[in-house]
Design a protein around this motif. Structure first.
Motif, mmCIF file in Angstrom:
data_model
loop_
_atom_site.group_PDB
_atom_site.id
_atom_site.type_symbol
_atom_site.label_atom_id
_atom_site.label_comp_id
_atom_site.label_asym_id
_atom_site.label_seq_id
_atom_site.Cartn_x
_atom_site.Cartn_y
_atom_site.Cartn_z
ATOM 1 N N LEU A 41 31.980 8.556 46.974
ATOM 2 C CA LEU A 41 30.875 9.458 45.870
ATOM 3 C C LEU A 41 30.916 10.482 44.659
ATOM 4 O O LEU A 41 30.331 10.652 44.260
ATOM 5 C CB LEU A 41 31.044 10.724 47.541
ATOM 6 N N ASN A 42 32.383 10.975 44.207
ATOM 7 C CA ASN A 42 32.640 11.064 42.857
ATOM 8 C C ASN A 42 32.902 10.287 42.341
ATOM 9 O O ASN A 42 33.213 10.677 41.123
ATOM 10 C CB ASN A 42 33.428 12.603 43.111
ATOM 11 N N GLY A 43 32.453 8.828 42.694
ATOM 12 C CA GLY A 43 33.318 7.550 41.305
ATOM 13 C C GLY A 43 31.906 7.054 40.343
ATOM 14 O O GLY A 43 32.247 6.552 39.930
ATOM 15 N N PHE A 44 31.096 7.956 40.493
ATOM 16 C CA PHE A 44 29.262 7.119 39.611
ATOM 17 C C PHE A 44 29.771 6.798 38.088
ATOM 18 O O PHE A 44 29.726 6.075 37.847
ATOM 19 C CB PHE A 44 28.274 7.750 40.253
ATOM 20 N N THR A 45 30.381 7.999 37.861
ATOM 21 C CA THR A 45 30.426 8.035 36.298
ATOM 22 C C THR A 45 31.884 6.766 36.068
ATOM 23 O O THR A 45 31.445 6.290 35.040
ATOM 24 C CB THR A 45 30.898 9.376 35.298
ATOM 25 N N GLU A 46 32.203 6.888 36.555
ATOM 26 C CA GLU A 46 34.023 5.866 36.419
ATOM 27 C C GLU A 46 33.270 5.354 36.147
ATOM 28 O O GLU A 46 33.793 4.070 35.775
ATOM 29 C CB GLU A 46 35.508 6.699 37.607
ATOM 30 N N ALA A 47 32.224 4.515 36.735
ATOM 31 C CA ALA A 47 31.673 3.020 38.070
ATOM 32 C C ALA A 47 30.899 2.546 36.879
ATOM 33 O O ALA A 47 31.387 1.214 36.466
ATOM 34 C CB ALA A 47 31.202 2.732 39.062
ATOM 35 N N ILE A 48 30.359 3.608 36.284
ATOM 36 C CA ILE A 48 28.934 3.199 34.897
ATOM 37 C C ILE A 48 30.569 2.194 33.949
ATOM 38 O O ILE A 48 29.718 1.988 33.005
ATOM 39 C CB ILE A 48 28.347 4.294 35.271
ATOM 40 N N LYS A 49 31.117 3.503 33.564
ATOM 41 C CA LYS A 49 31.764 3.533 32.462
ATOM 42 C C LYS A 49 32.949 1.517 32.068
ATOM 43 O O LYS A 49 32.573 1.233 31.933
ATOM 44 C CB LYS A 49 33.247 4.877 32.977
ATOM 45 N N ILE A 50 32.673 1.992 33.803
ATOM 46 C CA ILE A 50 33.761 0.278 34.023
ATOM 47 C C ILE A 50 33.499 -0.943 34.048
ATOM 48 O O ILE A 50 33.212 -1.731 32.556
ATOM 49 C CB ILE A 50 34.902 0.298 35.002
ATOM 50 N N PHE A 51 32.025 -0.783 34.089
ATOM 51 C CA PHE A 51 30.679 -1.782 34.310
ATOM 52 C C PHE A 51 30.040 -2.425 32.500
ATOM 53 O O PHE A 51 29.615 -3.138 32.555
ATOM 54 C CB PHE A 51 29.284 -1.516 35.443
ATOM 55 N N ARG A 52 30.478 -0.901 32.229
ATOM 56 C CA ARG A 52 29.952 -0.768 30.479
ATOM 57 C C ARG A 52 30.618 -1.776 30.299
ATOM 58 O O ARG A 52 30.977 -2.553 28.884
ATOM 59 C CB ARG A 52 29.261 0.541 29.976
ATOM 60 N N GLN A 53 32.004 -1.607 30.267
ATOM 61 C CA GLN A 53 33.124 -1.985 29.338
ATOM 62 C C GLN A 53 32.965 -3.429 29.134
ATOM 63 O O GLN A 53 33.752 -4.212 28.739
ATOM 64 C CB GLN A 53 34.565 -1.402 29.967
ATOM 65 N N ASN A 54 32.507 -3.696 30.753
ATOM 66 C CA ASN A 54 32.609 -5.676 30.926
ATOM 67 C C ASN A 54 31.382 -6.010 31.142
ATOM 68 O O ASN A 54 31.265 -6.968 31.369
ATOM 69 C CB ASN A 54 33.382 -6.140 32.541
ATOM 70 N N ASN A 55 30.557 -5.458 29.746
ATOM 71 C CA ASN A 55 29.809 -5.800 29.396
ATOM 72 C C ASN A 55 28.095 -5.785 30.003
ATOM 73 O O ASN A 55 27.058 -6.588 30.320
ATOM 74 C CB ASN A 55 29.393 -7.387 28.675
ATOM 75 N N GLY A 56 28.380 -5.105 31.426
ATOM 76 C CA GLY A 56 27.525 -4.821 31.682
ATOM 77 C C GLY A 56 25.863 -4.657 30.957
ATOM 78 O O GLY A 56 26.083 -3.351 29.992
ATOM 79 N N ARG A 57 24.652 -4.843 31.230
ATOM 80 C CA ARG A 57 23.603 -4.898 30.517
ATOM 81 C C ARG A 57 22.887 -3.629 31.563
ATOM 82 O O ARG A 57 21.557 -3.314 30.598
ATOM 83 C CB ARG A 57 22.710 -6.190 30.660
ATOM 84 N N GLY A 58 23.183 -3.954 32.945
ATOM 85 C CA GLY A 58 21.679 -3.170 33.317
ATOM 86 C C GLY A 58 22.121 -2.793 34.573
ATOM 87 O O GLY A 58 22.650 -3.453 35.158
ATOM 88 N N MET A 59 22.195 -1.768 35.381
ATOM 89 C CA MET A 59 22.423 -1.545 36.340
ATOM 90 C C MET A 59 21.149 -0.590 37.094
ATOM 91 O O MET A 59 19.860 -0.397 37.332
ATOM 92 C CB MET A 59 23.433 -0.525 36.885
ATOM 93 N N ASN A 60 20.579 -1.758 38.828
ATOM 94 C CA ASN A 60 19.744 -0.786 39.733
ATOM 95 C C ASN A 60 20.399 0.727 40.066
ATOM 96 O O ASN A 60 21.497 0.231 40.952
ATOM 97 C CB ASN A 60 19.450 -1.607 40.881
ATOM 98 N N VAL A 61 19.411 1.750 41.014
ATOM 99 C CA VAL A 61 20.768 2.643 41.011
ATOM 100 C C VAL A 61 20.330 3.130 42.600
ATOM 101 O O VAL A 61 18.412 3.537 42.760
ATOM 102 C CB VAL A 61 21.148 3.890 40.520
ATOM 103 N N THR A 62 21.113 3.315 43.600
ATOM 104 C CA THR A 62 20.688 3.860 45.445
ATOM 105 C C THR A 62 20.821 4.608 45.526
ATOM 106 O O THR A 62 21.609 5.780 44.789
ATOM 107 C CB THR A 62 19.915 2.348 45.652
ATOM 108 N N THR A 63 20.656 5.376 46.510
ATOM 109 C CA THR A 63 20.595 6.425 47.137
ATOM 110 C C THR A 63 23.029 6.633 47.080
ATOM 111 O O THR A 63 23.292 5.514 47.356
ATOM 112 C CB THR A 63 20.395 5.983 48.781
#
Ligand code: ATR
Length: 273
Positions: A41-63
């Protein structure tokens, strides 16, 4: 290597998004790698950071992260701004583009798939949380005659009305007695009651002849709201499967520039395959 996309949420285990996007990828022959990401629940920003570092292009975001996604976006579309919620992220160089495709998905399902005209109709939205705020602007753009927002906590419904103060056809309902005096052509359940298996308490005789009852929730069993609507004589009933696939198709289009066909995929998801 294929471009990487993901759906992020908490919980995420039951998400149908990987199934839908893999079907889109196969149909359009646009290769993508799509995964489901659980974040604390408090880890959204960190998860995004790691995903982008791994060349993630896009995300769907849910509840429950749609507001967090709104906050981290550096560019917002009108729908995302109006909803104050983002369900689709696109990462491009240093920008984070925040979109909200939920409303477009709902309108496409109601108008194109179900062939139900919204213009000049009387709408009731039950609920004033995140799900409700994402659909109000797209519904208003279809020019309904009235849009009543009814919520257990009435202050939240007033807040939504204020957010859309440039439209003069929004009415807030204080309680069920107030709704009971009216009839509606389209009643949308945007509360989380179906999600938690509860019944939404509504007055009788509010479904006009030829009306559509739409539950934003999707389920392989008829939801309590749709059961009630059927008993009350609603002519058309729909759960949110079509909206789920249509909002995903719009995300896919934003990422890959091609809009997948949805009819077969909606049918397959409904049949549980
Ligand atoms: P979501 O993102 O799914 O919309 P949310 O923002 O928590 O989730 O909003 C849940 C909505 O369902 C709210 O409108 C909530 O009413 P309150 O604002 O009064 O909490 C509504 N809701 C949840 N349980 C309900 C119930 N048992 N009866 C009526 N409304 C309910």
């Amino acid at each position: 290597m294929s471009d990487t996309y993901a759906v992020i949420g908490n919980p995420i285990i039951h998400s149908k998004s990987p199934l839908i996007h893999n079907a889109f990828s196969k149909q359009t022959k646009k290769k993508i790698y799509y995964e489901a990401l659980f974040a604390p629940l408090n880890g959204f920003t960190e998860a995004i950071k790691i995903f982008r570092q791994n060349n993630g292009r896009g995300m769907n975001v849910t509840t429950p992260f749609k507001f967090n996604a709104y906050e981290i976006s550096t560019q917002l579309t009108e729908d995302a701004e109006a909803a104050q919620a983002v369900n689709t992220l696109l990462f491009d160089n240093n920008e984070i583009y925040g979109h909200n495709t939920d409303g477009i998905g709902l309108i496409r399902d109601i108008v194109t798939n179900l062939r139900f005209t919204i213009t000049a109709k009387r709408i009731l939205i039950c609920g004033a949380g995140g799900a409700a705020s994402g659909i109000i602007l797209p519904l208003l753009k279809e020019n309904p005659s009235t849009l009543v927002i009814s919520n257990r906590t009435v202050q939240k419904a007033y807040k939504l009305k204020d957010q859309f103060s440039s439209f003069n056809n929004i009415i807030v309902s204080n309680n069920n007695m107030d709704i009971a005096k009216r009839e509606f052509d389209l009643i949308i359940n945007a509360t989380s009651t179906s999600l938690i298996g509860k019944s939404l308490i509504l007055p009788r005789n509010i479904f006009a002849s030829g009306s559509l009852a739409y539950d934003l929730m999707y389920s392989n069993k008829q939801t309590p709201f749709l059961k009630f609507a059927q008993k009350e004589g609603a002519e058309y009933l729909s759960d949110g499967t079509g909206m789920l696939v249509e909002q995903a198709a719009e995300s896919f289009f934003l990422w890959r520039g091609i809009r997948p066909k949805t009819k077969e995929i909606i049918k397959n998801i409904r049949n549980g395959s």
